[in-house]
Design a protein around this motif. Structure first.
Motif, PDB file in Angstrom:
ATOM      1  N   PHE A   4       0.844  -1.180   0.000  1.00  0.00           N
ATOM      2  CA  PHE A   4       0.000   0.000   0.000  1.00  0.00           C
ATOM      3  C   PHE A   4       0.885   1.237   0.000  1.00  0.00           C
ATOM      4  O   PHE A   4       1.649   1.474   0.938  1.00  0.00           O
ATOM      5  N   ASN A   5       0.776   2.033  -1.056  1.00  0.00           N
ATOM      6  CA  ASN A   5       1.509   3.293  -1.150  1.00  0.00           C
ATOM      7  C   ASN A   5       0.679   4.407  -0.507  1.00  0.00           C
ATOM      8  O   ASN A   5      -0.484   4.602  -0.864  1.00  0.00           O
ATOM      9  N   ILE A   6       1.314   5.118   0.418  1.00  0.00           N
ATOM     10  CA  ILE A   6       0.610   6.121   1.214  1.00  0.00           C
ATOM     11  C   ILE A   6       0.928   7.529   0.727  1.00  0.00           C
ATOM     12  O   ILE A   6       2.098   7.880   0.530  1.00  0.00           O
ATOM     13  N   GLY A   7      -0.104   8.336   0.559  1.00  0.00           N
ATOM     14  CA  GLY A   7       0.044   9.760   0.300  1.00  0.00           C
ATOM     15  C   GLY A   7      -0.525  10.531   1.474  1.00  0.00           C
ATOM     16  O   GLY A   7      -1.738  10.501   1.713  1.00  0.00           O
ATOM     17  N   LEU A   8       0.343  11.181   2.229  1.00  0.00           N
ATOM     18  CA  LEU A   8      -0.059  11.911   3.437  1.00  0.00           C
ATOM     19  C   LEU A   8      -0.154  13.396   3.135  1.00  0.00           C
ATOM     20  O   LEU A   8       0.793  13.989   2.619  1.00  0.00           O
ATOM     21  N   THR A  17       1.647  11.589  13.954  1.00  0.00           N
ATOM     22  CA  THR A  17       0.961  10.495  14.643  1.00  0.00           C
ATOM     23  C   THR A  17       0.613   9.373  13.682  1.00  0.00           C
ATOM     24  O   THR A  17       0.857   8.190  13.961  1.00  0.00           O
ATOM     25  N   HIS A  18       0.045   9.712  12.530  1.00  0.00           N
ATOM     26  CA  HIS A  18      -0.324   8.691  11.554  1.00  0.00           C
ATOM     27  C   HIS A  18       0.912   8.022  10.981  1.00  0.00           C
ATOM     28  O   HIS A  18       0.924   6.804  10.749  1.00  0.00           O
ATOM     29  N   THR A  19       1.965   8.798  10.759  1.00  0.00           N
ATOM     30  CA  THR A  19       3.210   8.215  10.250  1.00  0.00           C
ATOM     31  C   THR A  19       3.792   7.241  11.262  1.00  0.00           C
ATOM     32  O   THR A  19       4.303   6.168  10.887  1.00  0.00           O
ATOM     33  N   GLY A 329      -3.746   3.508  20.686  1.00  0.00           N
ATOM     34  CA  GLY A 329      -5.090   3.568  20.126  1.00  0.00           C
ATOM     35  C   GLY A 329      -5.077   4.025  18.681  1.00  0.00           C
ATOM     36  O   GLY A 329      -5.818   3.503  17.838  1.00  0.00           O
ATOM     37  N   HIS A 330      -4.217   4.993  18.378  1.00  0.00           N
ATOM     38  CA  HIS A 330      -4.076   5.453  16.992  1.00  0.00           C
ATOM     39  C   HIS A 330      -3.562   4.338  16.090  1.00  0.00           C
ATOM     40  O   HIS A 330      -4.026   4.175  14.956  1.00  0.00           O
ATOM     41  N   VAL A 331      -2.590   3.579  16.584  1.00  0.00           N
ATOM     42  CA  VAL A 331      -2.014   2.505  15.766  1.00  0.00           C
ATOM     43  C   VAL A 331      -3.070   1.452  15.440  1.00  0.00           C
ATOM     44  O   VAL A 331      -3.192   1.005  14.295  1.00  0.00           O
ATOM     45  N   HIS A 332      -3.860   1.060  16.431  1.00  0.00           N
ATOM     46  CA  HIS A 332      -4.862   0.019  16.179  1.00  0.00           C
ATOM     47  C   HIS A 332      -5.989   0.536  15.293  1.00  0.00           C
ATOM     48  O   HIS A 332      -6.541  -0.214  14.476  1.00  0.00           O
TER      49      HIS A 332
END
Length: 377
Positions: A4-8, A17-19, A329-332
């Motif tokens: 999955f290629n991510i575009g942030l 946080t998301h990274t 919690g963010h990771v899950h």
């Protein structure tokens, strides 16, 4: 194996946080059937984007959101920008047929939220909103226990989200204190979490009476200019849920002495539950079916060790007995989204859930403005 290629888009606090989630998911969850590639990060300026790419490990950087949208190799668009930008970014990502992960709240205007929820009905890609407080073992256990009838008919509840970051009148405001960019004040920033978490646990809302407070009518901006404040610092709501439960919600950034205190107490005719994010390792449960006994017996609130006991493939690293933290919690939450993308199934909480929160926030503002109870659909 699928990559999955991510575009942030947006590389501030939530972008970091998301990274963090993308980077650590392969450590928390073993034998993943997919890989994650940090493809492109977008910021408002080229230099900021370049620094973010180097700091966070993205392959490419840009200051033009269209570069992410038009890149056919990017599978997932992750939106971490200020609230007022979300709508246009979501509409563009939908047009480009991307999977979309968006930080809360969904958007700043209810009309846009309703359009997005309508679009989502026939959208073939995955969409999820970041309501990470659903994804702690303690809150997931609370949901399970309520659904299983462990605390019986819900009678009353209290939910709070308390910060103290706006006590200092000389502290420069950010975009979250800008009513236009944020879409509101503390109701939008912290209240969205409370609204969603209580709905997740107890169901939909029936009616709301809300009062708000602005502590200081003027504050300095980042350039030292004095500006008028339209975004509320505190909100109190009396609510009734569709299941008949009455509740009180308190949302504040002017609660002296607090840090990041999201808590709830839920009382039923068979038992009760308590949770506090500052004590996130535990869920507290009172079993009202236990009889009183001499010296008390075993009756009383029980501290349940939730710590990091996630379902497989989670819960292996670190040890399931290890202390949990805010980031977990963010990771899950993010793992839930990526797993749905991999399995090509609908996500929860999705954009329709986010739109419902926008709807309830809008009613809270209407109640506060008119000084009357408002009724939900």
């Amino acid at each position: 194996m699928k990559t999955f290629n991510i575009g942030l888009v947006g590389c501030g606090f939530m972008g970091k946080t998301h990274t963090f989630g993308y980077k650590t998911i392969p450590l928390y969850y073993e034998n993943l059937p997919f890989k994650i590639n940090l493809k492109t990060v977008c910021a408002s300026g080229k230099e900021s984007a370049k620094n973010a790419a180097e700091r966070m490990g993205y392959e490419n950087y840009t200051d033009n959101f269209d570069d992410i949208i038009n890149d056919e190799s990017i599978d997932i668009v992750d939106i971490c920008t200020p609230n007022y930008l979300h709508a246009d970014e979501i509409f563009s990502a939908v047009k480009a047929k991307k999977h979309i992960y968006c930080d809360k709240p969904l958007v700043s205007k209810l009309a846009d939220a309703e359009k997005i929820a309508d679009l989502e009905k026939n959208y073939e890609k995955c969409t999820q909103i970041t309501f990470q407080n659903r994804f702690f073992p303690a809150t997931m256990l609370a949901k399970k226990m309520i659904d299983e009838g462990k605390i019986g008919k819900i009678l009353t509840f209290e939910a709070k989200f308390l910060h103290s970051g706006s006590i200092d009148k000389n502290k420069p405001i950010g975009w979250k204190q800008d009513g236009e960019k944020g879409g509101g004040g503390v109701i939008v920033d912290l209240g969205s979490h409370v609204i969603d978490l209580m709905r997740y646990l107890l169901g939909n809302y029936a009616d709301i009476f809300c009062k708000t407070k602005i502590l200081y009518p003027e504050r300095p901006d980042k350039d030292g200019n004095t500006v008028k404040i339209a975004a509320e610092d505190e909100a109190h709501a009396l609510v009734t849920m569709k299941n008949g439960a009455n509740g009180v919600m308190t949302i504040s950034k002017i609660s002296t002495g607090t840090n990041d205190e999201l808590s709830f107490e839920i009382y039923g005719d068979k038992g009760a539950l308590r949770f506090n994010l500052m004590d996130a390792n535990y869920l507290y449960y009172f079993d009202n079916t236990q009889k009183e006994d001499v010296f008390g017996g075993e009756r009383g609130f029980k501290q349940i060790e939730c710590v990091q006991r996630f379902d497989a493939p989670g819960g292996l690293f670190p040890s399931s007995k290890s202390s949990i933290g805010w980031l977990r919690g963010h990771v899950h939450c993010l793992y839930n989204f990526l797993n749905c993308v991999y399995e090509n199934k609908k996500c929860t909480p999705n954009f329709s859930d986010g739109a419902y929160v926008n709807y309830i926030m809008d009613l809270m503002y209407k109640s506060a403005k008119d000084g009357k109870t408002v009724f939900c659909k």
